[in-house]
Design a protein around this motif. Structure first.
Motif, mmCIF file in Angstrom:
data_model
loop_
_atom_site.group_PDB
_atom_site.id
_atom_site.type_symbol
_atom_site.label_atom_id
_atom_site.label_comp_id
_atom_site.label_asym_id
_atom_site.label_seq_id
_atom_site.Cartn_x
_atom_site.Cartn_y
_atom_site.Cartn_z
ATOM 1 N N LYS A 395 0.975 -1.514 -0.211
ATOM 2 C CA LYS A 395 -0.022 -0.242 -0.237
ATOM 3 C C LYS A 395 0.799 1.606 0.047
ATOM 4 C CE LYS A 395 -3.988 -1.925 2.413
ATOM 5 N NZ LYS A 395 -4.789 -2.045 4.012
ATOM 6 N N ARG A 400 -7.140 2.659 4.203
ATOM 7 C CA ARG A 400 -7.744 1.612 3.471
ATOM 8 C C ARG A 400 -8.524 1.844 1.832
ATOM 9 N NH1 ARG A 400 -11.224 -1.152 6.489
ATOM 10 N NH2 ARG A 400 -12.279 -2.707 5.419
ATOM 11 N N ASP A 419 -8.694 -7.207 5.334
ATOM 12 C CA ASP A 419 -9.384 -6.267 4.806
ATOM 13 C C ASP A 419 -10.130 -7.059 3.994
ATOM 14 O OD1 ASP A 419 -8.159 -4.555 6.019
ATOM 15 O OD2 ASP A 419 -6.827 -4.646 4.542
#
Length: 516
Positions: A395, A400, A419
């Protein structure tokens, strides 16, 4: 319609696409000779759609990465570095012994090259080049990799060395580093040697693909997918096979974007689960983020365009150590359907663990009822921690991010991701779908001085050049768009501040009249 083919280490996938819709698909174990598996997959898909008109065939292959990792089917290649002797770090330094022995056809240093600002280090020693040519003829070395200091900024010496070699030895095959890698010399040099070592294999692979398709009366243009998700003609693959060496993860990520309808989201993490490995990368604007650092190929650090992917030795066929609970990196690979417990075999695999945990129902569930629950929990905890840590590493922010899980082993890993995840209806087809949807592309990576211009002007020229290169690669000018760009200020040049600019453009391939 397009035929998309992805040859993986475990399975070969073939899909027939109408636009982005899957019309037919086939997944079968990769055959030992690879090409027969391709033939069988195409036959099955076309048999179910006998009236289909094929506009293009797009292939993603593991031939080249397998050759490097296994140090097999590689040509001995002479490495000529254009620099100022003596050198502190010699070519092929730190190569694995086996790979070095397979590729090393001699190391030569020739006076010449340029500095980082384009100024000449020294006049090219053409007499030394001619002497090298005579020596290569005596040793019967037919492959050469030429690398000059900062040749992406000034390629004159590399081109001149190639001209001399080819004049004296017309049958010689030569790879030039300014056509392959980025500014750093060691990684660029390594990539150039690997590229030239792969060229005979590329010719045989392309000939095999062509024979398979001719035998099936498929006359559509044939392409191979590259590391960045764009298309290469067969001629381009023969010249630069290194650009197709990492296409597998890229195909899966592009396929995930289509199957999960991610469009051009700012960012999405794709987890591609195969039989042997799980590859995790970041999609930006529908394309994989490229690595900005050296990439490891068979233990060799290389510097050229490759997707930024974290690869874990975890897959559906990963073998479980019953003592430690460690999963992988050893794998039963394409033998999963015969060696896993749920398929009547005697090897405990990740597939067996997930079935034992009740996450999925595959094969004979009774075959794993006696697997100790403690072992199942320990092993799956290990997998969960490693996968989620790699997702977080991929990421760009702590927030998120959309996570898509694809590949034949998607149902095994998806329950272990912390997630929320997107799993498409046909996750196992992502790699072949990504291949079929590949586009034409062009890239610019260079250093420009800002002494007499502005950063905005430099970027705009780079965008224009990248678009032109995409069109030259076969893209429809009306569809070309910029998908990635960056500029890094440099303040140590004598003429003043400069910037290193990299821009990538893509567009839909014009299929008519494509070069084979």
């Amino acid at each position: 319609m397009r035929l998309g083919i992805d040859v993986g280490g475990t399975n070969t996938d073939v899909v027939l696409l109408n636009g982005s819709d899957i019309v037919a698909k086939d997944k079968s174990p990769t055959s030992s000779d690879v090409t027969s598996g391709i033939r069988e997959g195409i036959e099955k898909v076309l048999a179910s759609n006998p009236e289909a008109v094929i506009d293009a065939v797009v292939i993603g292959t593991t031939h080249f990465i397998n050759a490097v990792t296994q140090a097999r089917n590689l040509a001995r290649t002479a490495c000529i570095r254009i620099a100022t002797p003596p050198q502190t770090i010699m070519p092929l330094t730190d190569w694995p012994e086996i790979l070095g022995a397979a590729c090393n056809g001699g190391i030569y240093i020739v006076r010449g090259g340029t500095q980082f600002d384009g100024r000449r280090l020294d006049t090219l020693d053409e007499d030394a080049v001619r002497g090298i040519a005579r020596g290569l003829a005596e040793k019967e070395i037919n492959h050469v990799a030429v690398t000059g200091t900062f040749s992406p900024l000034n390629d004159e010496d590399e081109e001149r060395v190639a001209a001399i070699l080819e004049e004296m030895l017309p049958e010689l095959s030569v790879s030039l580093s300014h056509q392959i890698g980025r500014v750093g010399i060691l990684g660029r040099e390594n990539a150039t040697v690997l590229n030239e070592s792969l060229r005979p294999l590329a010719e045989s692979v392309i000939a095999a693909f062509t024979d398979v398709l001719a035998g099936l009366s498929v006359t559509a243009p044939v392409y191979v997918t590259s590391n960045d998700g764009t298309l290469m003609t067969l001629r381009q693959v023969q010249e630069h096979p290194i650009f197709a060496i990492g296409s597998g993860p890229t195909n899966s990520m592009r396929g995930a974007s289509a199957l999960c309808e991610l469009g051009e989201l700012d960012a999405a993490v794709v987890v591609d689960v195969g039989g042997t490995t799980t590859d995790i990368g970041l999609l930006q604007g529908g394309f994989p983020r490229e690595s900005t650092v050296s990439v490891d190929l068979g233990g060799v650090r290389s510097n050229f365009r490759m997707p930024d992917v974290v690869s874990l030795g975890i897959g559906g066929g990963s073998v479980v150590d019953t003592t430690t609970g460690k999963v992988g990196p050893a794998s039963v690979g394409y033998r999963l359907t015969s060696e896993a417990l749920v398929f009547g075999g005697n090897t405990l695999t990740l597939t067996d663990l997930v079935v034992a945990a009740g996450f999925v129902q595959i094969g004979n569930v009774d075959a794993v009822r006696n697997v100790p629950r403690d072992l199942v929990d320990r092993a799956l905890t290990d997998v969960r921690e490693r996968v989620n840590a790699s997702i977080e590493q991929t990421k760009l922010s702590s927030g998120r991010v959309v996570i898509a899980v694809v590949g034949g082993g998607a149902p095994l890993i998806a329950p272990l991701v912390d997630d929320d995840v997107h799993v498409p209806d046909q996750p196992g087809s992502a790699n072949a779908v990504g291949a079929a949807l590949a586009m034409a592309g062009g890239e610019v990576d260079r250093i420009d001085s800002l002494a007499s211009t502005t950063r905005d002007d430099v970027l705009e020229r780079a965008r224009s050049d990248a678009r032109e290169r995409a069109v030259a690669a076969g893209a429809d000018p009306k569809t070309v768009r910029i998908v990635d760009e960056e500029d890094i200020p440099l303040s140590h040049l004598p003429e003043g501040i400069a910037t290193r600019v990299r821009v990538r453009a893509v567009g839909d391939m014009i299929l008519e009249g494509a070069l084979l």
